[in-house]
Design an enzyme around this catalytic site. Structure first.
Site, mmCIF file in Angstrom:
data_model
loop_
_atom_site.group_PDB
_atom_site.id
_atom_site.type_symbol
_atom_site.label_atom_id
_atom_site.label_comp_id
_atom_site.label_asym_id
_atom_site.label_seq_id
_atom_site.Cartn_x
_atom_site.Cartn_y
_atom_site.Cartn_z
ATOM 1 N N ARG A 1 0.911 -1.290 -0.008
ATOM 2 C CA ARG A 1 -0.074 0.083 0.179
ATOM 3 C C ARG A 1 0.744 1.221 0.025
ATOM 4 N NH1 ARG A 1 -5.277 -1.274 1.756
ATOM 5 N NH2 ARG A 1 -5.650 0.759 1.313
ATOM 6 N N ARG B 1 -6.185 11.756 -6.449
ATOM 7 C CA ARG B 1 -7.602 11.315 -6.207
ATOM 8 C C ARG B 1 -8.528 12.312 -6.379
ATOM 9 N NH1 ARG B 1 -11.372 9.998 -2.865
ATOM 10 N NH2 ARG B 1 -11.781 8.044 -1.976
HETATM 11 O O1 CP3 Z 1 -0.276 -0.990 -2.456
HETATM 12 C C1 CP3 Z 1 -0.645 -0.330 -3.353
HETATM 13 O O2 CP3 Z 1 0.045 0.993 -3.277
HETATM 14 C C2 CP3 Z 1 -1.585 -0.676 -4.323
HETATM 15 C C3 CP3 Z 1 -2.773 -0.478 -4.018
HETATM 16 C C4 CP3 Z 1 -3.797 -1.143 -3.367
HETATM 17 C C5 CP3 Z 1 -4.931 -0.641 -3.075
HETATM 18 N N1 CP3 Z 1 -5.565 -1.730 -2.266
HETATM 19 C C6 CP3 Z 1 -5.399 0.963 -2.982
HETATM 20 C C7 CP3 Z 1 -6.480 1.393 -2.222
HETATM 21 C C8 CP3 Z 1 -4.016 -2.541 -3.189
HETATM 22 C C9 CP3 Z 1 -2.628 -3.588 -3.302
HETATM 23 C C10 CP3 Z 1 -4.932 -2.799 -2.324
HETATM 24 C C11 CP3 Z 1 -5.283 -4.090 -1.715
HETATM 25 C C12 CP3 Z 1 -6.395 -4.184 -1.070
HETATM 26 N N2 CP3 Z 1 -7.418 -3.783 -1.237
HETATM 27 C C13 CP3 Z 1 -6.526 -5.319 -0.117
HETATM 28 C C14 CP3 Z 1 -5.183 -6.338 0.308
HETATM 29 C C15 CP3 Z 1 -4.221 -5.504 1.011
HETATM 30 C C16 CP3 Z 1 -4.392 -5.266 2.529
HETATM 31 O O3 CP3 Z 1 -4.249 -4.112 2.981
HETATM 32 O O4 CP3 Z 1 -4.647 -6.250 3.224
HETATM 33 C C17 CP3 Z 1 -7.695 -5.272 0.680
HETATM 34 C C18 CP3 Z 1 -8.163 -5.999 1.768
HETATM 35 C C19 CP3 Z 1 -8.420 -4.368 -0.082
HETATM 36 C C20 CP3 Z 1 -9.838 -3.791 0.160
HETATM 37 C C21 CP3 Z 1 -9.955 -2.180 0.428
HETATM 38 N N3 CP3 Z 1 -9.718 -1.359 -0.464
HETATM 39 C C22 CP3 Z 1 -10.312 -1.839 1.776
HETATM 40 C C23 CP3 Z 1 -10.725 -2.602 2.966
HETATM 41 C C24 CP3 Z 1 -10.367 -0.246 1.495
HETATM 42 C C25 CP3 Z 1 -10.821 0.559 2.465
HETATM 43 C C26 CP3 Z 1 -9.864 1.089 3.620
HETATM 44 C C27 CP3 Z 1 -9.050 2.378 3.649
HETATM 45 O O5 CP3 Z 1 -7.903 2.343 3.450
HETATM 46 O O6 CP3 Z 1 -9.761 3.194 3.387
HETATM 47 C C28 CP3 Z 1 -9.933 -0.081 0.153
HETATM 48 C C29 CP3 Z 1 -9.679 1.170 -0.214
HETATM 49 C C30 CP3 Z 1 -8.380 1.462 -0.732
HETATM 50 N N4 CP3 Z 1 -7.598 0.523 -1.720
HETATM 51 C C31 CP3 Z 1 -7.610 2.674 -0.586
HETATM 52 C C32 CP3 Z 1 -6.389 2.783 -1.404
HETATM 53 C C33 CP3 Z 1 -5.239 3.607 -1.533
HETATM 54 C C34 CP3 Z 1 -8.156 4.177 -0.088
HETATM 55 C C35 CP3 Z 1 -9.025 4.436 -0.875
HETATM 56 C C36 CP3 Z 1 -9.161 6.115 -0.806
HETATM 57 O O7 CP3 Z 1 -8.309 6.771 -1.460
HETATM 58 O O8 CP3 Z 1 -9.907 6.671 -0.220
#
Ligand code: CP3
Length: 341
Positions: A21, A34
């Site tokens: 991430r 974003r």
């Molecule tokens: O690693 C990276 O930089 C690449 C991008 C990436 C994102 N999500 C961007 C994201 C990757 C590899 C993921 C994987 C992901 N997504 C997982 C597996 C990794 C982990 O952390 O366990 C999971 C479980 C998800 C599902 C998901 N997506 C959730 C639970 C959330 C909300 C949580 C939060 O941080 O707000 C997301 C949204 C998300 N995915 C964001 C980002 C940058 C935040 C969205 C925003 O900009 O508001």
């Protein structure tokens, strides 16, 4: 590419590093892009802007690998489940999976509609410096299934576990259907320019051992076997979060085992270090404090040594409020501290 060499245990000038991430809200540049995109999903679907945010950590942190900017949930989205990201609450599906009819209604071949992902990867491979690796990814079948069954993130996984114990055939049919999509999805990511792929099993730790191996690890292994027989030169990395107690039973054809922060690195090295390259595993919260971070890095390097067999990473994803300065220093410190010179 130093990162790819390390995945295959070839000698490298230092231990390569990237952060799970690594693109996200802790970077003001990410927040600006974003905002331009509109919603989070619009950002994932916009090839130019998704390329831009993928490259930000390469420029700002100088990590050894870029990871595609997308989300694991775009696969269930294309399989037909409506998805929204609610500010402050995380992802929510507008329909959930509760019956065989629901599973049958999911689209097969949905991975063929994910052109925005493949186009982003091609655009990235053209723009990235030659020595930086490009990582593609997906969620594991089990982790994706929990979102599809619960409809959102969960602390208890009640509906998924109820299905697992009371109707295992139904859960297996869902997992098998997701697995077929993920094989096609990762193969297309590789064809589009990904130099390595990682499967995130974020909710591995929700299951007891026998259930874990039957309902999650078996499907991860199946995807890894498929990829390794088709693309032996592409490293496959598996990251199951929260299974420190099951390391004796880990097997399969893959290259890199992602160690989460709750697993002592000594234990992972002892059980798996001879068979797999290990990636990890700094507790992300250590980045709240510079001294705690440096101490944590030194402890990991003390265990893993400076020879091949290790890729430095966090033990889970970056948090939105971590100080960027510490992330920058982490990368510099790992590189200096593990230099073979
Ligand atoms: O690693 C990276 O930089 C690449 C991008 C990436 C994102 N999500 C961007 C994201 C990757 C590899 C993921 C994987 C992901 N997504 C997982 C597996 C990794 C982990 O952390 O366990 C999971 C479980 C998800 C599902 C998901 N997506 C959730 C639970 C959330 C909300 C949580 C939060 O941080 O707000 C997301 C949204 C998300 N995915 C964001 C980002 C940058 C935040 C969205 C925003 O900009 O508001």
């Amino acid at each position: 590419m130093i990162f790819i060499d390390a995945c295959f245990r070839r000698p490298t000038p230092y231990t390569p590093v990237w952060l799970m991430r690594q693109a996200g809200r802790y970077l003001s540049e990410y927040k600006a892009t974003r905002a331009k995109a509109g919603s989070f999903l619009d950002l994932c679907k916009n090839v130019d802007l998704a390329t831009e945010v993928t490259l930000q950590p390469i420029e700002i942190l100088d990590v050894d690998a870029a990871i595609l900017f997308s989300d694991i949930l775009v696969v269930p989205l294309e399989m037909g489940l409506g998805l929204e990201f609610v500010a402050g609450e995380g992802p929510k599906f507008t329909q959930t999976i509760a019956s065989q009819k629901d599973v049958d209604a999911l689209k097969s071949g949905a991975y063929m509609n994910l052109n925005y992902v493949y186009d982003t990867l091609s655009s990235l491979r053209q723009k990235l410096p030659k020595d930086k690796a490009l990582i593609g990814f997906c969620g594991s079948p089990w982790t994706l299934a929990t979102y599809m069954i619960e409809g959102e993130g969960s602390k208890t996984y009640t509906k998924s576990k109820k299905m697992l114990y009371s109707n295992p055939t139904l859960l297996h049919s869902l997992l098998a259907k997701i697995t077929e999509e993920l094989k096609g999805y990762l193969a297309r990511q590789i064809e589009s320019g990904a130099n390595a792929v990682q499967i995130f099993d974020s909710w591995a730790g929700a299951l007891e051992s026998s259930a874990y191996f039957a309902f999650s690890w078996a499907y991860m292994k199946e995807i890894a076997h498929f990829l390794k027989s088709k693309y032996p030169h592409i490293p496959v990395m598996l990251f199951p979060k929260g299974i420190a107690g099951f390391l004796d039973h880990i097997d399969g054809e893959f290259d890199v085992f992602g160690v989460d922060w709750s697993t002592p690195m000594e234990l992972a090295k002892q059980k798996l270090g001879a068979k797999y390259v290990l990636q990890g595993n700094l507790e992300p919260a250590r980045l709240y404090d510079r001294e705690a971070m440096l101490e944590g890095i030194k402890a990991i390097v003390r265990v893993m040594g400076k020879e091949s067999g290790h890729i430095f990473n966090l033990g889970h994803g970056m948090l939105p409020d971590l100080p960027r300065q510490n992330a920058i220093e982490l990368v510099r410190f790992v590189r200096e501290h593990t230099s073979r010179a």
